[in-house]
Design a protein around this motif. Structure first.
Motif, PDB file in Angstrom:
ATOM      1  N   GLY A 162      24.365 -43.200  -1.554  1.00 28.64           N
ATOM      2  CA  GLY A 162      23.393 -42.755  -0.559  1.00 28.64           C
ATOM      3  C   GLY A 162      24.073 -42.134   0.650  1.00 28.64           C
ATOM      4  O   GLY A 162      23.594 -41.139   1.204  1.00 28.64           O
ATOM      5  N   LEU A 163      25.191 -42.701   1.049  1.00 30.15           N
ATOM      6  CA  LEU A 163      25.957 -42.146   2.160  1.00 30.15           C
ATOM      7  C   LEU A 163      26.451 -40.748   1.828  1.00 30.15           C
ATOM      8  O   LEU A 163      26.309 -39.818   2.623  1.00 30.15           O
ATOM      9  CB  LEU A 163      27.134 -43.069   2.478  1.00 30.15           C
ATOM     10  CG  LEU A 163      28.130 -42.573   3.528  1.00 30.15           C
ATOM     11  CD1 LEU A 163      27.468 -42.473   4.893  1.00 30.15           C
ATOM     12  CD2 LEU A 163      29.341 -43.499   3.579  1.00 30.15           C
ATOM     13  N   LYS A 165      25.262 -38.687  -0.377  1.00 32.09           N
ATOM     14  CA  LYS A 165      24.103 -37.781  -0.475  1.00 32.09           C
ATOM     15  C   LYS A 165      23.621 -37.377   0.917  1.00 32.09           C
ATOM     16  O   LYS A 165      23.284 -36.216   1.156  1.00 32.09           O
ATOM     17  CB  LYS A 165      22.983 -38.471  -1.255  1.00 32.09           C
ATOM     18  CG  LYS A 165      21.780 -37.592  -1.494  1.00 32.09           C
ATOM     19  CD  LYS A 165      20.753 -38.316  -2.351  1.00 32.09           C
ATOM     20  CE  LYS A 165      19.561 -37.414  -2.615  1.00 32.09           C
ATOM     21  NZ  LYS A 165      18.545 -38.090  -3.438  1.00 32.09           N
ATOM     22  N   HIS A 166      23.604 -38.318   1.834  1.00 29.58           N
ATOM     23  CA  HIS A 166      23.161 -38.054   3.204  1.00 29.58           C
ATOM     24  C   HIS A 166      24.055 -37.028   3.898  1.00 29.58           C
ATOM     25  O   HIS A 166      23.583 -36.252   4.729  1.00 29.58           O
ATOM     26  CB  HIS A 166      23.138 -39.369   3.993  1.00 29.58           C
ATOM     27  CG  HIS A 166      22.853 -39.192   5.446  1.00 29.58           C
ATOM     28  ND1 HIS A 166      21.596 -38.872   5.931  1.00 29.58           N
ATOM     29  CD2 HIS A 166      23.663 -39.273   6.536  1.00 29.58           C
ATOM     30  CE1 HIS A 166      21.643 -38.763   7.241  1.00 29.58           C
ATOM     31  NE2 HIS A 166      22.887 -39.007   7.636  1.00 29.58           N
ATOM     32  N   LEU A 167      25.330 -37.030   3.537  1.00 30.80           N
ATOM     33  CA  LEU A 167      26.304 -36.172   4.210  1.00 30.80           C
ATOM     34  C   LEU A 167      26.437 -34.786   3.590  1.00 30.80           C
ATOM     35  O   LEU A 167      27.236 -33.989   4.054  1.00 30.80           O
ATOM     36  CB  LEU A 167      27.681 -36.851   4.205  1.00 30.80           C
ATOM     37  CG  LEU A 167      27.767 -38.119   5.029  1.00 30.80           C
ATOM     38  CD1 LEU A 167      29.077 -38.826   4.764  1.00 30.80           C
ATOM     39  CD2 LEU A 167      27.616 -37.825   6.513  1.00 30.80           C
ATOM     40  N   THR A 183      30.609 -47.716   8.274  1.00 32.86           N
ATOM     41  CA  THR A 183      29.893 -47.781   7.005  1.00 32.86           C
ATOM     42  C   THR A 183      30.580 -48.732   6.043  1.00 32.86           C
ATOM     43  O   THR A 183      29.916 -49.436   5.276  1.00 32.86           O
ATOM     44  CB  THR A 183      29.751 -46.383   6.366  1.00 32.86           C
ATOM     45  OG1 THR A 183      31.040 -45.778   6.240  1.00 32.86           O
ATOM     46  CG2 THR A 183      28.849 -45.490   7.194  1.00 32.86           C
TER      47      THR A 183
END
Length: 197
Positions: A162-163, A165-167, A183
């Motif tokens: 998820g991290l 993908k967020h970036l 994180t």
């Protein structure tokens, strides 16, 4: 004299980039050929079908991930706690996701069960066992919370995916060191067993 590129590796890298952009299902062989600037026949010389190319890309991505995790543990030297080992594994994951962004996206954000051969499934199981072993050892030492190791692995992997993908599109390579440390602490908190009073 310029060195001739490794064509099979070029095709794997190109396929992984397209699989990350368009998904495996949404990528056709002519698109891989066009992006790699080769004829479609060149692909079939090395990969007789789209499934063969998909499996080769999957195996390359998984093997590289396992190699990066193993190297991170080896480079970090001896550890005495699960927290220290987690820090090294986190470093291995961030290095992998930074250097092999398309491969990471392909592995973590798509379904692969439609085309995986037994060899690919065995390699995936090897990576799963590697991660579950870390969880089980941490549970035995009392540092990691109780629960199904595979579910805890999925929780931590999901948070990391998820991290990443967020970036997008820059990926984890553009995350400042301080944010990366924060994180890491947050994901460790998902796994850590709080001391009872």
């Amino acid at each position: 004299m310029t060195r001739k590129p490794d064509l099979p590796q070029l095709l794997l890298d190109t396929a992984l980039t397209l699989f990350a952009e368009r998904t495996y299902e949404g990528t056709q062989m002519p698109a891989v050929a066009q992006r790699a600037q080769v004829g479609v026949g060149s692909i079939y010389r090395y990969f007789p079908s789209k499934e063969a190319l998909g499996n080769a890309a999957f195996q390359y991505a998984k093997r590289t991930l396992l190699d990066d995790l193993t190297a991170a543990l080896a480079d970090g030297g001896p550890v005495s706690t699960s927290r220290e080992e987690f820090a090294l594994l986190w470093r291995g994951f961030t290095r992998y996701a930074g250097r092999h962004h398309a491969a990471f996206v392909f592995l973590e954000h798509q379904q692969h069960d439609t085309f995986l051969a037994p060899e690919s499934q065995a390699l995936a199981a090897e990576v799963d066992l590697f991660a579950a072993d870390f969880i089980e050892r941490g549970q035995r030492s009392g540092e990691i919370r109780a629960g199904d190791p595979q579910l805890l692995v999925a929780l931590a992997f999901g948070a990391f995916a998820g991290l990443v993908k967020h970036l997008r599109p820059g990926g984890i390579a553009e995350l400042p060191t301080e944010a990366l440390t924060q994180t890491e602490e947050a994901v460790w908190a998902l796994l850590h067993r709080e001391a009872t009073r």
